[in-house]
Write an enzyme that holds these catalytic residues in place. Structure first.
Site, mmCIF file in Angstrom:
data_model
loop_
_atom_site.group_PDB
_atom_site.id
_atom_site.type_symbol
_atom_site.label_atom_id
_atom_site.label_comp_id
_atom_site.label_asym_id
_atom_site.label_seq_id
_atom_site.Cartn_x
_atom_site.Cartn_y
_atom_site.Cartn_z
ATOM 1 N N GLY A 161 0.928 -1.267 0.154
ATOM 2 C CA GLY A 161 0.006 -0.051 0.001
ATOM 3 C C GLY A 161 0.702 1.163 0.092
ATOM 4 N N GLY A 170 0.588 8.884 2.670
ATOM 5 C CA GLY A 170 1.203 10.147 2.341
ATOM 6 C C GLY A 170 2.482 10.356 2.900
ATOM 7 N N ASP A 177 -5.024 9.572 15.115
ATOM 8 C CA ASP A 177 -5.283 8.963 13.564
ATOM 9 C C ASP A 177 -6.099 7.657 13.548
ATOM 10 O OD1 ASP A 177 -5.699 9.892 10.846
ATOM 11 O OD2 ASP A 177 -3.821 8.839 10.269
#
Length: 631
Positions: free
Chosen positions: A335, A338, A453
């Site tokens: 994957g 950012g 997060d």
């Protein structure tokens, strides 16, 4: 006082600037028994203190005063304190302003307000100078600009200057327990100025211990910032590359100082602890191979956060990781986010790993790496992803985790076909596992951690669909007594962020609880809160069904044959309680994990309408002049 520290939730308010520059910041607490009304005995007692304490503090030798007013439930205890080099007039004017601001802006029974020249704190709990828990929470604030020339030397001198200034404040100062410092660099680097101060009712030994405690925040939060401060109640410190205090410098330090000076020992005072480790000081390492012997320096942290040997033992050389990932082959790519790409790999002993390769162009990735090394190295829980190692070699920044075979929850939960694998039993296990992992972070780990997060893509699933919380790049440590923090730069994922974080930059364990509540509702319904194809956000939809008594209609239809309706209802109720608008109304994760989800015999409260959520909206930025709250 210890009770007070557990109740504070930061609220930034901007007051008139007639007294001092870019302050103030007000920290207005949430009292569990509610605030006070305008004509209450409590407010009357606070007004009595406002009439006397500015004069008492400004006229005292230490520019410090404590006071008490009221009776019974109306008791108010207050502490007023001016910077060591403030004159009588400045001190008086500043404290008058602080009382005006808190009385007009805060209707709770505990608050603290900080100006450049003074601070005021009040509570319905006594401020005790002899209480070991009374060092207060810390609020680290950093200048947004980083040192661009000789950052390692800059950090080393800053650390030496802060230690020397703190030592002077504690042991060599007057009754004000205050010292200011200056360090001179060569022509390529700016001078650095610093001050440190304690409330004068502390002993020198207790002052030093208080300052050491808050200096330990510097290596984590300040790194190479050109300025920063750590605010407490009993002690404060600050450094900048520009002069910021009017008085004379009491500590001079040259750039050739290799180490911070050992603190002086005051008469009849125990030997002070060793100085805090330098920011950016290179750690001693024990190379295990010739390649590792050439490894570059990496950030240093307080020994309270990461043990040297722990970090040393986690070093993995670049050749090993290139071999494990087939030189970061595209076929091994798991994957991309950012800050970089994640690759699957396999070590020589057969252990499967996931290697996060931070982008070379991402300056933010450096901070993320520091965070993850600092945080995850000490976190040990079955519902947290395990850190295997790291590498800083050949300009690579690599973090190595255990490989979790079913990847992230969002890839299964939000796929119309794959989510059929998640029957109700598996979904319950995922919810309870996430709750236990968060409980460990918030309440059982040392130091405590706020993730900031938490979302479905940051929860990984093993072969048995057990969840593991991952990605600690945005997480923050909380020291003893600290329950919340404030940031100038709101970072996270829309749809999961609590409203007080989005609007004011306030984050706490309760902002993580909000994110958890969103995930619970997503797991039950199989729907993203940030799904822009829907006319309403998920929280609004669930609330409307709850109010209408039709909430079971919102659950994922693929679970119809595998679930207990009462269990689903209970999970939805817990999810709604976690997304309440007021953080005080949200439960702690221990209550969620042990009582709400662990027992059907515990009655649950009735949720109110949940907070407004931000699914695809711009996030406001708090403008605080040239100084930004740490992030």
């Amino acid at each position: 006082m210890a009770g007070l520290l557990l109740l504070w939730v930061a609220i930034i308010t901007m007051a008139p600037r007639s007294v001092v520059g870019i302050y103030p910041w007000m920290l207005c607490g949430y009292d569990p028994y509610g605030g006070f009304v305008a004509d209450s005995d409590y407010k009357a007692a606070l007004s009595l203190l406002a009439a006397t304490m500015p004069k008492n503090a400004s006229m005292s030798p230490g520019h410090f005063a404590t006071g008490q007013a009221g009776v019974a439930s109306g008791d108010v205890w207050a502490l007023a304190f001016c910077q060591g080099d403030a004159n009588t007039s400045t001190c008086y004017d500043c404290l008058q302003q602080t009382f005006e601001d808190v009385i007009s802006s805060c209707d709770y029974k505990d608050a603290t307000i900080y100006y450049d020249s003074c601070l005021l704190a009040y509570s319905n709990i006594h401020f005790r100078a002899d209480d070991d828990t009374d060092y207060s929470p810390t609020y680290p604030i950093r200048n947004l600009k980083n040192a661009t020339k000789e950052p390692e030397q800059f950090q080393r001198i800053v650390a030496a200057l802060m230690n020397a200034t703190a030592s002077s404040a504690a042991f060599n100062s007057s009754t004000r327990l205050y010292a200011s410092g200056q360090a001179e660099f060569d022509k390529e680097l700016p001078e650095v100025y610093a001050w440190a101060q304690c409330t004068p009712d502390l002993s020198p030994d207790r002052c030093w211990r208080c300052l050491v405690q808050i200096m330990r925040v510097l290596p984590t939060f300040m790194t190479d910032a050109v300025g920063g401060r750590v605010l407490g109640i009993r002690c404060n410190l600050r450094y900048e590359t520009q002069p910021f205090f009017p008085g004379p410098v009491t500590v001079q330090l040259s750039a050739t100082s290799a180490r911070p000076p050992r603190p002086a020992v005051a008469p009849n005072v125990k030997q002070a602890p060793a100085p805090v480790a330098a920011i950016g000081e290179e750690r001693r390492r024990r190379p295990r191979s010739q390649a590792q012997a050439k490894q570059p320096s990496y950030p240093s942290y307080s020994t309270e956060t990461v043990n040297n040997e722990t970090i040393d033992s986690m070093w993995i050389d670049i050749a090993t990781l290139r071999a494990a990932t087939e030189d970061f082959a595209e076929s091994n790519k798991l994957g991309e986010g950012g800050f970089g790409v994640v690759y699957k790999g396999s070590l020589r002993d057969g252990e499967e790993i996931a290697v996060k390769r931070l982008s070379k162009s991402s300056t933010q990735g450096v901070e993320e790496l520091r965070n993850e090394l600092t945080l995850v190295a000490k976190l040990k829980h079955k519902n947290l992803v395990r850190l295997v190692g790291f590498c800083l070699e050949q300009r690579e920044r690599l973090v190595v985790y255990e490989f979790v075979c079913n990847r992230s929850l969002d890839q299964i939960l939000f796929d119309t076909k794959k989510r059929e694998q998640l029957d109700w039993g598996k979904r319950q296990r995922i919810i309870r596992g996430i709750a236990r992992g968060l409980q460990y972070l918030h309440e059982d780990s040392q130091p405590k951690v706020v993730h900031r997060d938490l979302k479905a893509s940051n929860v990984l699933l093993d072969a048995d669909m057990n969840p593991k919380i991952s990605d600690f790049g945005l997480a923050r440590l909380f020291g003893r007594g600290q329950t919340q923090g404030v940031t100038n730069e709101v970072v996270g994922t829309y749809g999961y962020m609590a409203p007080e974080y989005v609007m004011r930059g306030n984050y706490s364990v309760k902002s993580d609880v909000f994110s958890f509540g969103v995930m619970v509702l997503e797991i039950v319904t199989g729907r993203k809160n940030s799904d822009t194809s829907q006319s309403e956000d998920l929280l609004t939809t669930i609330w409307e069904h709850w109010a209408a008594g039709t909430v079971l209609e919102a659950m994922d239809p693929c679970m119809n044959n595998s679930c207990s309706e009462s269990d689903v209802m209970r999970c939805i109720q817990v999810g709604l309680l976690c997304v309440q608008e007021n953080p005080v109304d949200r439960p702690l994760m221990s209550a969620v994990a042990m009582m709400m989800l662990g027992s059907n015999t515990v009655s649950l409260g009735s949720p109110s309408k949940p907070a407004f959520t931000f699914s695809a909206r711009p996030v406001p930025t708090l403008e605080m002049g040239h100084v930004g709250l740490v992030d």
